[in-house]
Scaffold this active site. Sequence first.
Site, PDB file in Angstrom:
ATOM      1  N   SER A 158       0.961  -1.100  -0.206  1.00 10.79           N
ATOM      2  CA  SER A 158      -0.363   0.031  -0.030  1.00 10.79           C
ATOM      3  C   SER A 158       0.557   1.108   0.299  1.00 10.79           C
ATOM      4  O   SER A 158       2.162   1.385   0.446  1.00 10.79           O
ATOM      5  CB  SER A 158      -0.928  -0.080   1.761  1.00 10.79           C
ATOM      6  OG  SER A 158      -1.428   0.801   2.118  1.00 10.79           O
ATOM      7  N   TYR A 171      -2.167  -1.068  10.420  1.00  7.30           N
ATOM      8  CA  TYR A 171      -2.282  -1.473   8.825  1.00  7.30           C
ATOM      9  C   TYR A 171      -1.634  -1.056   8.174  1.00  7.30           C
ATOM     10  O   TYR A 171       0.377  -1.161   7.765  1.00  7.30           O
ATOM     11  CB  TYR A 171      -3.723  -0.424   8.569  1.00  7.30           C
ATOM     12  CG  TYR A 171      -3.815  -0.673   6.496  1.00  7.30           C
ATOM     13  CD1 TYR A 171      -4.327  -1.993   6.326  1.00  7.30           C
ATOM     14  CD2 TYR A 171      -3.582   0.059   6.025  1.00  7.30           C
ATOM     15  CE1 TYR A 171      -4.422  -1.808   4.887  1.00  7.30           C
ATOM     16  CE2 TYR A 171      -3.302  -0.371   4.715  1.00  7.30           C
ATOM     17  CZ  TYR A 171      -4.396  -1.147   4.488  1.00  7.30           C
ATOM     18  OH  TYR A 171      -3.855  -1.486   2.833  1.00  7.30           O
TER      19      TYR A 171
HETATM   20  P1  NAP Z   1     -11.133  -6.174   0.107  1.00 12.10           P
HETATM   21  O1  NAP Z   1     -12.181  -5.075  -1.042  1.00 12.10           O
HETATM   22  O2  NAP Z   1     -11.735  -5.489   1.358  1.00 12.10           O
HETATM   23  O3  NAP Z   1     -11.236  -7.343  -0.491  1.00 12.10           O
HETATM   24  C1  NAP Z   1     -10.299  -8.197   0.370  1.00 12.10           C
HETATM   25  C2  NAP Z   1     -10.633  -9.872   0.628  1.00 12.10           C
HETATM   26  O4  NAP Z   1      -9.291 -10.530   1.893  1.00 12.10           O
HETATM   27  C3  NAP Z   1     -11.206 -10.359   0.772  1.00 12.10           C
HETATM   28  O5  NAP Z   1     -11.232 -11.115  -0.174  1.00 12.10           O
HETATM   29  C4  NAP Z   1     -11.675 -10.822   1.410  1.00 12.10           C
HETATM   30  O6  NAP Z   1     -11.853 -12.655   1.924  1.00 12.10           O
HETATM   31  C5  NAP Z   1     -10.385 -11.159   1.928  1.00 12.10           C
HETATM   32  N1  NAP Z   1      -9.328 -11.890   3.507  1.00 12.10           N
HETATM   33  C6  NAP Z   1      -9.708 -10.802   4.474  1.00 12.10           C
HETATM   34  N2  NAP Z   1      -9.234 -11.515   5.475  1.00 12.10           N
HETATM   35  C7  NAP Z   1      -8.394 -13.348   4.765  1.00 12.10           C
HETATM   36  C8  NAP Z   1      -7.943 -14.200   5.292  1.00 12.10           C
HETATM   37  N3  NAP Z   1      -7.964 -13.762   6.962  1.00 12.10           N
HETATM   38  N4  NAP Z   1      -8.151 -15.145   4.907  1.00 12.10           N
HETATM   39  C9  NAP Z   1      -7.511 -14.818   3.599  1.00 12.10           C
HETATM   40  N5  NAP Z   1      -8.479 -13.688   2.479  1.00 12.10           N
HETATM   41  C10 NAP Z   1      -9.175 -13.099   3.702  1.00 12.10           C
HETATM   42  O7  NAP Z   1      -9.784  -5.296  -0.072  1.00 12.10           O
HETATM   43  P2  NAP Z   1      -9.299  -4.628  -1.205  1.00 12.10           P
HETATM   44  O8  NAP Z   1      -8.569  -3.221  -1.354  1.00 12.10           O
HETATM   45  O9  NAP Z   1      -9.672  -5.639  -2.591  1.00 12.10           O
HETATM   46  O10 NAP Z   1      -7.896  -4.910  -0.265  1.00 12.10           O
HETATM   47  C11 NAP Z   1      -7.077  -5.747  -1.253  1.00 12.10           C
HETATM   48  C12 NAP Z   1      -5.163  -5.710  -0.494  1.00 12.10           C
HETATM   49  O11 NAP Z   1      -4.715  -4.216  -1.019  1.00 12.10           O
HETATM   50  C13 NAP Z   1      -4.992  -5.615   0.585  1.00 12.10           C
HETATM   51  O12 NAP Z   1      -4.390  -6.351   0.854  1.00 12.10           O
HETATM   52  C14 NAP Z   1      -5.352  -3.453   1.289  1.00 12.10           C
HETATM   53  O13 NAP Z   1      -4.571  -3.246   1.853  1.00 12.10           O
HETATM   54  C15 NAP Z   1      -3.905  -3.719  -0.254  1.00 12.10           C
HETATM   55  N6  NAP Z   1      -4.647  -2.365  -0.751  1.00 12.10           N
HETATM   56  C16 NAP Z   1      -5.570  -1.717  -1.268  1.00 12.10           C
HETATM   57  C17 NAP Z   1      -6.424  -0.139  -0.984  1.00 12.10           C
HETATM   58  C18 NAP Z   1      -7.468   0.197  -1.184  1.00 12.10           C
HETATM   59  O14 NAP Z   1      -7.760   1.080  -2.236  1.00 12.10           O
HETATM   60  N7  NAP Z   1      -8.397  -1.000  -1.786  1.00 12.10           N
HETATM   61  C19 NAP Z   1      -5.168   0.185  -1.410  1.00 12.10           C
HETATM   62  C20 NAP Z   1      -3.937  -0.200  -0.084  1.00 12.10           C
HETATM   63  C21 NAP Z   1      -4.122  -1.243  -0.046  1.00 12.10           C
HETATM   64  P3  NAP Z   1     -13.607 -13.072   2.211  1.00 12.10           P
HETATM   65  O15 NAP Z   1     -14.166 -11.472   1.003  1.00 12.10           O
HETATM   66  O16 NAP Z   1     -14.039 -13.803   1.552  1.00 12.10           O
HETATM   67  O17 NAP Z   1     -13.800 -12.721   3.883  1.00 12.10           O
END
Ligand code: NAP
Length: 273
Positions: A158, A171
């Site tokens: 991130s 985080y």
């Molecule tokens: P998201 O839509 O909330 O998706 C999170 C995913 O992680 C879901 O598929 C969830 O599965 C899974 N998950 C949660 N706990 C878990 C566990 N214990 N074991 C396995 N899977 C688990 O989030 P996202 O925005 O796509 O984020 C994905 C990654 O990108 C993260 O690492 C986040 O920190 C990073 N990121 C995101 C952003 C942003 O702006 N969106 C920015 C920087 C970094 P279930 O739903 O099936 O529980």
Amino acid sequence: MYQKPNKRLKGQTAIVTGASSGIGRAIAIEIARSGANVIVNYYSDSEAAEEVVYEINENKLTGEAIPFKCDVSSEEQVQAMFKSAVDKFGTVDIVVANAGIQLDYALHEMSLDNWQKVIDINLTGQFLCAREGIKEFMRRGLRPEVSRSLGKIIHMSSVHEVIPWAGRANYAASKGALVMLMKSIAQEYAPMKVRANSIAPGAIKTPINRDAWETPEALEKLNQLIPYKRIGETSDVAKTAVWLASDESEYINGSTIFVDGGMTCYPGFTDNG
Ligand code: NAP
């Protein structure tokens, strides 16, 4: 939008964690479109994971997908996921350690549980997936007919690996630590032709940050942090992930690629600060 499949990752297998939602979902689909088989990992939302699998298999993207439920913070479950991938597809070539959560609290109100849970999933989960990936890459050996690298690890970091984040120290600490996990892996295993890199997204439109883009007012405020003046789409990250997984980026190792519209360029200084 439907795009034609291509074969950049043909003959390879990828595990994408957290592929039931947001960024992981887009990466799983893009990787399958590029020819690799995909393990669509999820934690709680089996229906969403099944939809991703359906989209890949039904659209006849060149790779095949299977869902796998696993908590990435559980050593046993991560090992079972890798075993299942090897049983089904023969090996694993690409690990996208993407699953992550946020539990936001002011530091003085953050319980040890809320600290630990974020570290367990965002950091330890990425360690476990990287470790199991490397073990499988070494067991299998180089397959020059599919890739010049023994294996590829892509950590989902991130912009908060460099930008401090008040109210989210758990985080930011997990993402800051990922830098050294990723670079140490890159240094340790490069002689064996394993590549480890990170993607550091800025603000990408997913459920994790819904509050930041749901209303026009929130979106306008968010855009003040983004010199490029638009929120990121999951496809912005997915295309970068496929490139990092492919031989086109063969000489990239130990790097973080920022996919952030310039968020890390100190936008507050645009007008003299
Ligand atoms: P998201 O839509 O909330 O998706 C999170 C995913 O992680 C879901 O598929 C969830 O599965 C899974 N998950 C949660 N706990 C878990 C566990 N214990 N074991 C396995 N899977 C688990 O989030 P996202 O925005 O796509 O984020 C994905 C990654 O990108 C993260 O690492 C986040 O920190 C990073 N990121 C995101 C952003 C942003 O702006 N969106 C920015 C920087 C970094 P279930 O739903 O099936 O529980």
